[in-house]
Design a protein around this motif. Structure first.
Motif, PDB file in Angstrom:
ATOM      1  N   ASP A 250      48.002  74.773  26.218  1.00 43.57           N
ATOM      2  CA  ASP A 250      48.953  75.891  26.298  1.00 43.57           C
ATOM      3  C   ASP A 250      48.750  76.491  27.685  1.00 43.57           C
ATOM      4  N   THR A 251      49.738  76.310  28.527  1.00 45.88           N
ATOM      5  CA  THR A 251      49.539  76.554  29.956  1.00 45.88           C
ATOM      6  C   THR A 251      49.633  78.019  30.368  1.00 45.88           C
ATOM      7  N   CYS A 252      50.402  78.808  29.650  1.00 46.69           N
ATOM      8  CA  CYS A 252      50.612  80.237  29.966  1.00 46.69           C
ATOM      9  C   CYS A 252      50.482  80.977  28.636  1.00 46.69           C
ATOM     10  N   ALA A 253      49.270  81.314  28.260  1.00 46.13           N
ATOM     11  CA  ALA A 253      49.007  81.501  26.832  1.00 46.13           C
ATOM     12  C   ALA A 253      49.003  82.923  26.272  1.00 46.13           C
ATOM     13  N   ALA A 254      48.654  83.935  27.074  1.00 46.82           N
ATOM     14  CA  ALA A 254      48.484  85.279  26.498  1.00 46.82           C
ATOM     15  C   ALA A 254      49.824  85.884  26.093  1.00 46.82           C
ATOM     16  N   PRO A 255      49.875  86.632  25.000  1.00 46.98           N
ATOM     17  CA  PRO A 255      48.759  87.087  24.175  1.00 46.98           C
ATOM     18  C   PRO A 255      48.228  86.062  23.166  1.00 46.98           C
ATOM     19  N   GLY A 256      48.932  84.937  22.982  1.00 47.44           N
ATOM     20  CA  GLY A 256      48.360  83.897  22.131  1.00 47.44           C
ATOM     21  C   GLY A 256      49.139  83.574  20.875  1.00 47.44           C
ATOM     22  N   ASN A 257      50.364  84.066  20.777  1.00 42.24           N
ATOM     23  CA  ASN A 257      51.155  83.752  19.577  1.00 42.24           C
ATOM     24  C   ASN A 257      51.342  82.250  19.429  1.00 42.24           C
ATOM     25  N   LYS A 258      51.700  81.623  20.555  1.00 39.15           N
ATOM     26  CA  LYS A 258      51.995  80.186  20.469  1.00 39.15           C
ATOM     27  C   LYS A 258      50.706  79.369  20.432  1.00 39.15           C
ATOM     28  N   THR A 259      49.657  79.858  21.087  1.00 39.83           N
ATOM     29  CA  THR A 259      48.369  79.127  21.038  1.00 39.83           C
ATOM     30  C   THR A 259      47.893  79.059  19.596  1.00 39.83           C
ATOM     31  N   PHE A 277      45.360  78.389  28.966  1.00 38.59           N
ATOM     32  CA  PHE A 277      45.189  79.003  30.288  1.00 38.59           C
ATOM     33  C   PHE A 277      45.927  80.322  30.351  1.00 38.59           C
ATOM     34  N   GLU A 278      45.285  81.318  30.934  1.00 39.67           N
ATOM     35  CA  GLU A 278      45.948  82.599  31.171  1.00 39.67           C
ATOM     36  C   GLU A 278      45.456  83.158  32.508  1.00 39.67           C
ATOM     37  N   LYS A 279      46.409  83.350  33.408  1.00 42.59           N
ATOM     38  CA  LYS A 279      46.091  83.766  34.778  1.00 42.59           C
ATOM     39  C   LYS A 279      45.590  85.210  34.847  1.00 42.59           C
ATOM     40  N   ASP A 280      46.184  86.058  34.043  1.00 47.81           N
ATOM     41  CA  ASP A 280      45.881  87.489  34.108  1.00 47.81           C
ATOM     42  C   ASP A 280      44.604  87.784  33.283  1.00 47.81           C
ATOM     43  N   HIS A 282      43.175  90.460  32.276  1.00 45.27           N
ATOM     44  CA  HIS A 282      43.318  91.490  31.252  1.00 45.27           C
ATOM     45  C   HIS A 282      44.032  90.915  30.018  1.00 45.27           C
ATOM     46  N   ARG A 283      45.131  90.210  30.260  1.00 46.67           N
ATOM     47  CA  ARG A 283      45.874  89.607  29.149  1.00 46.67           C
ATOM     48  C   ARG A 283      45.037  88.506  28.480  1.00 46.67           C
ATOM     49  N   ALA A 284      44.177  87.878  29.277  1.00 44.16           N
ATOM     50  CA  ALA A 284      43.325  86.815  28.724  1.00 44.16           C
ATOM     51  C   ALA A 284      42.378  87.367  27.654  1.00 44.16           C
ATOM     52  N   LYS A 306      42.478  81.937  34.601  1.00 49.64           N
ATOM     53  CA  LYS A 306      42.700  80.673  35.339  1.00 49.64           C
ATOM     54  C   LYS A 306      44.190  80.379  35.499  1.00 49.64           C
ATOM     55  N   ASP A 307      44.529  80.043  36.739  1.00 48.98           N
ATOM     56  CA  ASP A 307      45.914  79.714  37.078  1.00 48.98           C
ATOM     57  C   ASP A 307      46.169  78.246  36.721  1.00 48.98           C
ATOM     58  N   PHE A 308      47.127  77.997  35.880  1.00 51.05           N
ATOM     59  CA  PHE A 308      47.424  76.626  35.445  1.00 51.05           C
ATOM     60  C   PHE A 308      47.786  75.739  36.639  1.00 51.05           C
ATOM     61  N   LEU A 309      48.430  76.350  37.643  1.00 46.09           N
ATOM     62  CA  LEU A 309      48.846  75.547  38.797  1.00 46.09           C
ATOM     63  C   LEU A 309      47.640  75.024  39.582  1.00 46.09           C
ATOM     64  N   LEU A 326      54.616  74.936  27.573  1.00 48.40           N
ATOM     65  CA  LEU A 326      54.806  75.742  28.784  1.00 48.40           C
ATOM     66  C   LEU A 326      55.766  76.892  28.482  1.00 48.40           C
ATOM     67  N   ASP A 327      55.210  78.091  28.467  1.00 52.54           N
ATOM     68  CA  ASP A 327      55.996  79.292  28.113  1.00 52.54           C
ATOM     69  C   ASP A 327      55.747  80.329  29.225  1.00 52.54           C
ATOM     70  N   PRO A 328      56.295  80.067  30.406  1.00 54.23           N
ATOM     71  CA  PRO A 328      55.901  80.893  31.563  1.00 54.23           C
ATOM     72  C   PRO A 328      56.561  82.261  31.581  1.00 54.23           C
ATOM     73  N   SER A 329      56.105  83.086  32.496  1.00 47.53           N
ATOM     74  CA  SER A 329      56.710  84.400  32.704  1.00 47.53           C
ATOM     75  C   SER A 329      58.188  84.200  33.044  1.00 47.53           C
ATOM     76  N   CYS A 330      59.011  85.123  32.565  1.00 45.80           N
ATOM     77  CA  CYS A 330      60.445  85.009  32.817  1.00 45.80           C
ATOM     78  C   CYS A 330      61.035  86.406  32.924  1.00 45.80           C
ATOM     79  N   ASP A 396      60.437  92.485  33.515  1.00 44.88           N
ATOM     80  CA  ASP A 396      60.240  91.131  33.008  1.00 44.88           C
ATOM     81  C   ASP A 396      59.292  91.136  31.807  1.00 44.88           C
ATOM     82  N   ASP A 397      59.037  89.943  31.267  1.00 45.52           N
ATOM     83  CA  ASP A 397      58.249  89.903  30.036  1.00 45.52           C
ATOM     84  C   ASP A 397      56.768  90.157  30.269  1.00 45.52           C
ATOM     85  N   ASP A 398      56.361  90.274  31.536  1.00 50.13           N
ATOM     86  CA  ASP A 398      54.988  90.692  31.817  1.00 50.13           C
ATOM     87  C   ASP A 398      54.929  92.199  32.037  1.00 50.13           C
TER      88      ASP A 398
END
Ligand SMILES: C[S@@+](CC[C@H](N)C(=O)[O-])C[C@H]1O[C@@H](n2cnc3c(N)ncnc32)[C@H](O)[C@@H]1O
Length: 655
Positions: A250-259, A277-280, A282-284, A306-309, A326-330, A396-398
């Motif tokens: 799960d590449t962009c995971a927080a808060p973790g619903n999909k994980t 993986f979660e880049k932020d 705090h959200r991690a 950790k940044d997935f990229l 892959l459920d990235p920021s949008c 945005d969703d973040d």
């Protein structure tokens, strides 16, 4: 400060958080200076706002503000709301000055309230309540409370017998939605009804506003997770199967619903590891907590901050990752429920003229519609008829607020998000063992959805590795049946298959009760460009790869006319080594099909070449025509010695 003063300050944006953006709810719950319980402040602010158009009429018609000079317009609304509509009345001691200032006008206020109801053609208070609810939504659909039963810890049956004990199970989501506007005669809104979803397994739609599920034991212990139906599409569509797909990412995971949804799905099917993986950072932390509460921490590796990229697809740790979500920021333009308070209509103060009464925009999107990224300014701005309309912001969703002053600004923001989303998707496509990917957003913009899919399919990595869209007929059953597909305008006729493959959801009054969402699946057969990796992650050539890179002109050196160059014995020279090759088949006359050869100077293996040969390479034979073995024995003796069944082969050898 009393509950009423604090709530009035929040509503009129005079509180300490006046400069902060965000929804009414988040402003209240983030305000650390509040003395009153935030939940109480929020409920009072929200309900008073809903009723404010009617309460304003009542306050003005009763001349309350003329008689009670110490009351502000906002305070008068809050107090009159509780007097007329709260079961327990005004939440102040009976002798408190504010309470007294309202209750001495009780009879007048009551009769103005009845007049306001009759003007609205409502026979009962419940009928008026329903009307107010519908108006407050500004034509927006009711959104059910979606609850996913976490099968790592519970079952639907168990939840029906516990959390939903006494709830009626209805046939459709539409019935759940309808129940939301019902009142029970005592001012209690909604009915205890649920529907078990027909598309996503283990998902329940509950009538909103009836219960606070966050207070239940099932929620606190991770047995149920509050997750919108559309947000369950990606993990369900990915359909990870440990035997087929190996590990999952799960590449962009927080808060973790999909994980945690992935975890519940794979756990029922076998053993696997989920890399999240979660880049932020705090959200991690939220992600870590959610994974633990859901009971999936034993097989989920959370890569916090950790940044997935920056993840190296060649890393041996990920050599078995066959499925990626892959459920990235949008832009978050499909999210509902942020604009959680309707406009506040304030009564005019005695000194002001009746035409200058003000309204306060308590929400970012006053129409309450899907966030079209044309949001109005954060709900701290007071708007009156004489004021300039506020600038627009896109949240945005973040939760990042971006000022959007023009259509060009909006398009630039979408383009920048889309380029980031495409980069992530292409990175996901480069994982060596990856065979399945889902890409999703909670955006309604084709630029972040269909267009990203088409661009990804046209990319080098997709073409090189054979990625294609997961066709509708290949999708997991519930997603195949979901009939809202890609936007026609975003695709040409030739792209029709992609259009039918991608999945959409809209926040609409269509009985589906979902948020705005998009998801697409990608698959590849996995027969091309699959490098093999060593433990240190270094890429290695696959076995047999050398033979695959065949020289169309064959292995031997040729002259200008294309003829194979041979020595005096007719032996050709190998291109690869520059040495002479002895090609057994060629010596038998089949020049172009030369495949079996030995290299000059190399030890000859007697087992392959047991016979003596003359200077021209011809096998030496005895009087009976039998080939002569190198040790001077005949083939018959070899057969005897070996005693093997294969002896006939040797016996049949005929030069
Ligand atoms: C839409 S949210 C994910 C929601 C999540 N999938 C869920 O269902 O609970 C996007 C998340 O991706 C994170 N993110 C954005 N870019 C990232 C990157 N390059 N690597 C890892 N995480 C990233 C953001 O911080 C944000 O938490």
């Amino acid at each position: 400060m009393s509950l009423y003063h604090e709530t009035a300050a929040i509503l009129t944006a005079a509180g300490p958080n006046a400069t902060h953006g965000g929804s009414l709810k988040s402003r209240i719950f983030k305000d650390k200076s509040l003395k009153s319980p935030p939940a109480q402040v929020y409920a009072l602010a929200l309900e008073t706002s809903k009723w404010s158009a009617i309460l304003k009429e009542v306050v003005e018609a009763s001349d309350l503000l003329k008689h009670e000079r110490k009351l502000t317009p906002a305070l008068s609304l809050l107090l009159v709301h509780d007097l007329l509509l709260s079961k327990s009345g005004i939440a102040l001691p009976a002798t408190h000055g504010l309470r007294v200032s309202i209750e001495r006008h009780k009879a007048r206020l009551n009769s103005e309230f009845v007049r306001a109801r009759i003007r609205r053609k409502c026979a009962t208070l419940d009928a008026l309540r329903t009307q107010v609810e519908i108006e407050a939504r500004g034509g927006c659909p009711v959104h059910p409370r979606w609850i996913r039963v976490n099968t790592l810890k519970s079952t639907v049956e168990e939840q029906l017998a516990t959390t939903f004990k006494g709830w009626e199970v209805v046939e459709s989501v539409a019935e759940v939605i309808k129940a939301a506007d019902a009142f029970d005669g005592q001012g209690k809104k909604g009915k205890k009804v649920i529907h078990i979803d027909g598309h996503i397994p283990n998902l329940i739609a509950a009538c909103p506003g009836v219960a606070d599920f966050t207070k239940t034991e099932a929620y606190k212990s991770g047995k149920i997770i509050l997750q919108d139906k559309a947000s369950c599409f990606p993990a369900y569509l990915l359909d990870p199967r440990p035997e087929r797909d190996g590990d999952v990412m799960d590449t962009c995971a927080a808060p973790g619903n999909k994980t945690t949804h992935l975890a519940a799905i794979v756990h029922s099917r076998g053993t696997t590891t989920i890399f999240a993986f979660e880049k932020d950072p705090h959200r991690a932390k939220t992600l870590q907590k959610m994974v633990k509460t859901a009971g999936s921490d034993t097989f989920t590796v959370v890569n916090a901050g950790k940044d997935f990229l920056k993840v190296n697809p060649s890393d041996a740790k990920y050599r078995n990752v066959g499925a990626l979500l892959l459920d990235p920021s949008c832009s978050g333009s499909g999210i509902v429920g942020r604009d959680d308070a309707p406009t506040l209509h304030l009564p005019s103060a005695p000194s002001s003229s009746s035409s200058s009464s003000s309204t306060i925009n308590t929400k970012a999107n006053p129409k309450g519609k899907q966030n079209n990224n044309k949001r109005k300014s954060p709900p701290t701005t007071t708007t009156t008829e004489t004021q300039e309309p506020p600038a627009k912001v896109l949240i945005d969703d973040d939760g990042v607020a971006i000022p959007v002053s023009s259509q060009a600004d909006l398009e630039a923001r979408i383009a920048s998000l889309a380029s980031f989303q495409l980069t992530l998707l292409q990175h996901a496509m480069s994982f060596p063992a990856a065979k399945r990917i889902t890409y999703s957003t909670c955006s309604i913009h084709a630029g972040e959805n269909e267009n990203v899919v088409l661009r990804a399919l046209a990319s080098d990595v997709a073409k090189r590795r054979g990625w294609r869209v997961l066709k509708r007929q290949e999708q997991v059953e519930g997603m195949r049946r979901w009939d809202v597909r890609g936007e026609a305008e975003a695709m040409t006729l030739e792209e029709g298959e992609v259009r039918d493959a991608v999945i959409r959801a809209y926040y609409r009054d269509d009985g589906r009760g979902v948020m705005g969402f998009f998801v697409a699946g990608f698959v590849r057969d996995g027969t091309i460009d699959d490098p093999v990796y060593l433990d240190d992650g270094v890429e290695q050539q696959q076995e047999g790869e050398e033979e695959e890179q065949e020289d169309p002109e064959g292995p031997f050196v040729r002259d200008e006319q294309g003829q194979i160059v041979r020595d005096e014995n007719g032996i050709p020279t190998l291109k690869s080594t520059g040495k002479k090759a002895v090609d057994l088949k060629e010596l038998e006359g089949d020049e172009e099909s030369s495949v079996e050869y030995r290299i000059e100077g190399q030890e000859e293996e007697d087992e392959e070449e047991p016979y003596q040969r003359d200077g021209k390479g011809n096998i030496v034979r005895d009087d009976e025509g039998l080939p002569v073995l190198k040790e001077g024995r005949s083939d018959e003796s070899e057969e005897e010695e070996e005693g093997g069944e294969d002896g006939d082969e040797w016996g049949g050898f005929d030069d």
